[in-house]
Design a protein around this motif. Structure first.
Motif, PDB file in Angstrom:
ATOM      1  N   MET A 139       0.845  -1.168   0.000  1.00  0.00           N
ATOM      2  CA  MET A 139       0.000   0.000   0.000  1.00  0.00           C
ATOM      3  C   MET A 139       0.899   1.244   0.000  1.00  0.00           C
ATOM      4  N   PRO A 140       0.671   2.163  -0.933  1.00  0.00           N
ATOM      5  CA  PRO A 140       1.519   3.357  -0.988  1.00  0.00           C
ATOM      6  C   PRO A 140       1.241   4.299   0.177  1.00  0.00           C
ATOM      7  N   THR A 141       2.259   5.076   0.527  1.00  0.00           N
ATOM      8  CA  THR A 141       2.118   6.048   1.608  1.00  0.00           C
ATOM      9  C   THR A 141       1.254   7.213   1.121  1.00  0.00           C
ATOM     10  N   PRO A 142       0.268   7.634   1.888  1.00  0.00           N
ATOM     11  CA  PRO A 142      -0.604   8.726   1.448  1.00  0.00           C
ATOM     12  C   PRO A 142       0.128  10.066   1.484  1.00  0.00           C
ATOM     13  N   SER A 143      -0.379  10.989   0.703  1.00  0.00           N
ATOM     14  CA  SER A 143       0.212  12.324   0.652  1.00  0.00           C
ATOM     15  C   SER A 143      -0.165  13.099   1.913  1.00  0.00           C
ATOM     16  N   PRO A 144       0.576  14.143   2.237  1.00  0.00           N
ATOM     17  CA  PRO A 144       0.227  14.966   3.411  1.00  0.00           C
ATOM     18  C   PRO A 144      -1.166  15.595   3.297  1.00  0.00           C
ATOM     19  N   GLN A 145      -1.581  15.904   2.067  1.00  0.00           N
ATOM     20  CA  GLN A 145      -2.913  16.486   1.880  1.00  0.00           C
ATOM     21  C   GLN A 145      -4.010  15.477   2.230  1.00  0.00           C
ATOM     22  N   THR A 146      -3.781  14.228   1.872  1.00  0.00           N
ATOM     23  CA  THR A 146      -4.752  13.181   2.188  1.00  0.00           C
ATOM     24  C   THR A 146      -4.848  12.968   3.692  1.00  0.00           C
ATOM     25  N   LEU A 147      -3.710  12.964   4.359  1.00  0.00           N
ATOM     26  CA  LEU A 147      -3.709  12.817   5.816  1.00  0.00           C
ATOM     27  C   LEU A 147      -4.401  13.998   6.493  1.00  0.00           C
ATOM     28  N   ARG A 148      -4.132  15.190   5.997  1.00  0.00           N
ATOM     29  CA  ARG A 148      -4.744  16.391   6.573  1.00  0.00           C
ATOM     30  C   ARG A 148      -6.260  16.358   6.395  1.00  0.00           C
ATOM     31  N   LEU A 149      -6.707  15.938   5.227  1.00  0.00           N
ATOM     32  CA  LEU A 149      -8.136  15.845   4.966  1.00  0.00           C
ATOM     33  C   LEU A 149      -8.795  14.803   5.864  1.00  0.00           C
ATOM     34  N   ALA A 150      -8.119  13.676   6.048  1.00  0.00           N
ATOM     35  CA  ALA A 150      -8.650  12.631   6.936  1.00  0.00           C
ATOM     36  C   ALA A 150      -8.750  13.159   8.366  1.00  0.00           C
ATOM     37  N   TYR A 151      -7.707  13.872   8.811  1.00  0.00           N
ATOM     38  CA  TYR A 151      -7.718  14.453  10.160  1.00  0.00           C
ATOM     39  C   TYR A 151      -8.886  15.418  10.314  1.00  0.00           C
ATOM     40  N   ARG A 152      -9.092  16.260   9.333  1.00  0.00           N
ATOM     41  CA  ARG A 152     -10.185  17.248   9.418  1.00  0.00           C
ATOM     42  C   ARG A 152     -11.551  16.586   9.433  1.00  0.00           C
ATOM     43  N   HIS A 153     -11.728  15.556   8.610  1.00  0.00           N
ATOM     44  CA  HIS A 153     -13.011  14.845   8.604  1.00  0.00           C
ATOM     45  C   HIS A 153     -13.260  14.168   9.954  1.00  0.00           C
ATOM     46  N   LEU A 154     -12.238  13.518  10.490  1.00  0.00           N
ATOM     47  CA  LEU A 154     -12.389  12.864  11.786  1.00  0.00           C
ATOM     48  C   LEU A 154     -12.665  13.870  12.892  1.00  0.00           C
ATOM     49  N   TYR A 155     -11.946  14.976  12.869  1.00  0.00           N
ATOM     50  CA  TYR A 155     -12.111  15.987  13.921  1.00  0.00           C
ATOM     51  C   TYR A 155     -13.499  16.609  13.878  1.00  0.00           C
ATOM     52  N   LYS A 156     -13.965  16.945  12.691  1.00  0.00           N
ATOM     53  CA  LYS A 156     -15.289  17.552  12.549  1.00  0.00           C
ATOM     54  C   LYS A 156     -16.387  16.579  12.993  1.00  0.00           C
ATOM     55  N   ALA A 157     -16.265  15.316  12.589  1.00  0.00           N
ATOM     56  CA  ALA A 157     -17.263  14.315  12.979  1.00  0.00           C
ATOM     57  C   ALA A 157     -17.213  14.045  14.478  1.00  0.00           C
ATOM     58  N   ALA A 158     -16.007  14.041  15.051  1.00  0.00           N
ATOM     59  CA  ALA A 158     -15.881  13.786  16.489  1.00  0.00           C
ATOM     60  C   ALA A 158     -16.455  14.933  17.307  1.00  0.00           C
ATOM     61  N   LEU A 159     -16.228  16.164  16.869  1.00  0.00           N
ATOM     62  CA  LEU A 159     -16.806  17.303  17.582  1.00  0.00           C
ATOM     63  C   LEU A 159     -18.323  17.263  17.554  1.00  0.00           C
ATOM     64  N   ALA A 160     -18.877  16.892  16.417  1.00  0.00           N
ATOM     65  CA  ALA A 160     -20.333  16.766  16.335  1.00  0.00           C
ATOM     66  C   ALA A 160     -20.827  15.623  17.223  1.00  0.00           C
ATOM     67  N   ALA A 161     -20.052  14.556  17.313  1.00  0.00           N
ATOM     68  CA  ALA A 161     -20.462  13.402  18.123  1.00  0.00           C
ATOM     69  C   ALA A 161     -20.498  13.740  19.606  1.00  0.00           C
ATOM     70  N   VAL A 162     -19.553  14.562  20.069  1.00  0.00           N
ATOM     71  CA  VAL A 162     -19.537  14.933  21.487  1.00  0.00           C
ATOM     72  C   VAL A 162     -20.317  16.220  21.739  1.00  0.00           C
ATOM     73  N   GLN A 163     -20.942  16.726  20.680  1.00  0.00           N
ATOM     74  CA  GLN A 163     -21.798  17.910  20.746  1.00  0.00           C
ATOM     75  C   GLN A 163     -21.061  19.122  21.302  1.00  0.00           C
ATOM     76  N   TYR A 164     -19.793  19.244  20.967  1.00  0.00           N
ATOM     77  CA  TYR A 164     -18.952  20.394  21.318  1.00  0.00           C
ATOM     78  C   TYR A 164     -18.895  20.658  22.822  1.00  0.00           C
ATOM     79  N   THR A 165     -19.107  19.651  23.639  1.00  0.00           N
ATOM     80  CA  THR A 165     -19.029  19.844  25.085  1.00  0.00           C
ATOM     81  C   THR A 165     -17.580  20.064  25.491  1.00  0.00           C
ATOM     82  N   VAL A 166     -17.394  20.834  26.566  1.00  0.00           N
ATOM     83  CA  VAL A 166     -16.070  21.342  26.895  1.00  0.00           C
ATOM     84  C   VAL A 166     -15.033  20.275  27.224  1.00  0.00           C
TER      85      VAL A 166
END
Length: 117
Positions: free
Chosen positions: A1-28
């Motif tokens: 499996m080829p190593t992903p580009s930094p842009q792909t990793l950054r996009l994955a991080y952003r998708h995970l972070y946005k979904a996780a914040l919504a999952a915890v409902q932005y609680t402190v």
């Protein structure tokens, strides 16, 4: 499996972070727990372990946790609580214990201040 580009990793991080914040409902405490957990995962895991399918499944799971308060939401919530208390317990254990020399110095300073008054 080829190593992903930094842009792909950054996009994955952003998708995970946005979904996780919504999952915890932005609680402190949970939002910072999610942020710290994702940061450490992306910083210390080599890029060769990137798996698009696993990330997609995780984002879907987090979106389900955000949509309804079912089992998914309870799992995410409990994982955040456990991780938060593990970190806070570690911080409490790392409290600096004064050595005898520093304690003696503090006592001498206090004694000198009371003697001057």
């Amino acid at each position: 499996m080829p190593t992903p580009s930094p842009q792909t990793l950054r996009l994955a991080y952003r998708h995970l972070y946005k979904a996780a914040l919504a999952a915890v409902q932005y609680t402190v405490p949970a939002r910072y727990t999610v942020r710290n957990k994702l940061r450490s995962a992306f910083r210390f895991t080599p890029a060769s372990h990137y798996n698009a399918r696993r990330i997609s499944n995780t984002v879907d799971f987090l979106r389900l946790a955000a949509e309804k308060r079912g089992l998914e939401h309870k799992l995410v919530k409990n994982l955040c609580i456990v991780y938060y208390y593990q970190i806070s317990y570690r911080k409490k254990r790392c409290v600096r214990i004064p050595t005898s020399s520093s304690l003696e110095l503090e006592v001498m300073i206090l004694f000198k201040k009371t003697a001057d008054n």
